[in-house]
Design a protein around this motif. Structure first.
Motif, short mmCIF file in Angstrom:
data_model
loop_
_atom_site.label_atom_id
_atom_site.label_comp_id
_atom_site.label_asym_id
_atom_site.label_seq_id
_atom_site.Cartn_x
_atom_site.Cartn_y
_atom_site.Cartn_z
N ASP A 29 0.85 -1.20 0.00
CA ASP A 29 0.00 0.00 0.00
C ASP A 29 0.88 1.25 0.00
O ASP A 29 1.74 1.40 0.87
CB ASP A 29 -0.90 -0.01 1.23
N ARG A 31 0.15 4.17 0.86
CA ARG A 31 -0.14 5.05 2.00
C ARG A 31 0.75 4.74 3.19
O ARG A 31 0.98 5.59 4.04
CB ARG A 31 -1.60 4.92 2.41
N SER A 65 -1.87 8.74 7.25
CA SER A 65 -2.09 7.91 6.06
C SER A 65 -1.60 6.48 6.29
O SER A 65 -2.20 5.53 5.78
CB SER A 65 -1.40 8.52 4.84
N GLU A 68 -4.28 4.75 8.27
CA GLU A 68 -5.41 4.47 7.38
C GLU A 68 -5.10 3.27 6.49
O GLU A 68 -5.94 2.39 6.29
CB GLU A 68 -5.70 5.71 6.53
N GLY A 69 -3.88 3.21 5.97
CA GLY A 69 -3.48 2.07 5.13
C GLY A 69 -3.46 0.77 5.89
O GLY A 69 -3.87 -0.27 5.38
N ARG A 71 -5.20 0.06 8.58
CA ARG A 71 -6.57 -0.32 8.92
C ARG A 71 -7.29 -0.91 7.71
O ARG A 71 -8.12 -1.81 7.84
CB ARG A 71 -7.33 0.88 9.48
N SER A 72 -7.00 -0.40 6.52
CA SER A 72 -7.65 -0.96 5.33
C SER A 72 -7.08 -2.33 4.99
O SER A 72 -7.78 -3.15 4.38
CB SER A 72 -7.51 -0.01 4.14
N ALA A 73 -5.84 -2.61 5.37
CA ALA A 73 -5.22 -3.92 5.11
C ALA A 73 -5.43 -4.88 6.27
O ALA A 73 -4.77 -5.91 6.35
CB ALA A 73 -3.73 -3.72 4.85
N HIS A 74 -6.34 -4.54 7.17
CA HIS A 74 -6.58 -5.32 8.38
C HIS A 74 -6.85 -6.79 8.10
O HIS A 74 -6.28 -7.68 8.72
CB HIS A 74 -7.74 -4.69 9.15
N TYR A 76 -6.12 -8.62 5.41
CA TYR A 76 -4.93 -9.27 4.85
C TYR A 76 -3.91 -9.56 5.96
O TYR A 76 -3.33 -10.65 6.01
CB TYR A 76 -4.31 -8.39 3.77
#
Length: 128
Positions: A29, A31, A65, A68-69, A71-74, A76
């Motif tokens: 990612d 971010r 950021s 945020e990155g 948390r979005s890849a949590h 995975y």
């Protein structure tokens, strides 16, 4: 299982090592800042939750950021953690920004500034 038991300490260190590996080598990612490190990990005694304290070298925007990155890849991260660590339950990882390294660097700079000012005053006093 007590919170500071030998088993919990071993699990904490293993999760820390694997999270560091996953974040630094496997997540692509943009971010997530390249200088992101996992400072410490606290796995709950029931192995259901985990607090991961991360440190990000950079400004406030880079830190936000990166969080945020992560948390979005949590999903995975949790899946890779389950593959690499054989536990009854794979902990649900919560990422928390750790400011202790940044705080230490700022305090060190302030101490250096004070020492330089004191040295300059001593030099002026000795010249007079």
């Amino acid at each position: 299982m007590r919170k500071n038991s030998v088993k919990n300490t071993r699990i904490n260190s293993e999760v820390l090592k694997e999270l560091s590996r996953i974040i630094s080598r496997e997540i692509k990612d943009p971010r997530i800042a390249p200088m992101t490190s996992v400072v410490s990990v606290e796995v709950a005694p029931d192995l259901k939750t985990c607090k991961a304290y991360i440190s990000v070298l950079g400004d406030k925007e880079a830190q936000e950021s990166t969080l945020e990155g992560l948390r979005s890849a949590h999903g995975y991260i949790r899946r890779e953690l389950a593959r690499s660590i054989n536990l009854r339950n794979t902990p649900d990882v919560r990422f928390i920004l750790d400011q202790s390294i940044e705080y230490g660097v700022n305090m060190s700079k302030k101490i250096d500034e004070i020492n330089a000012a004191m040295h300059a005053k001593e030099k002026e006093a000795s010249e007079e």
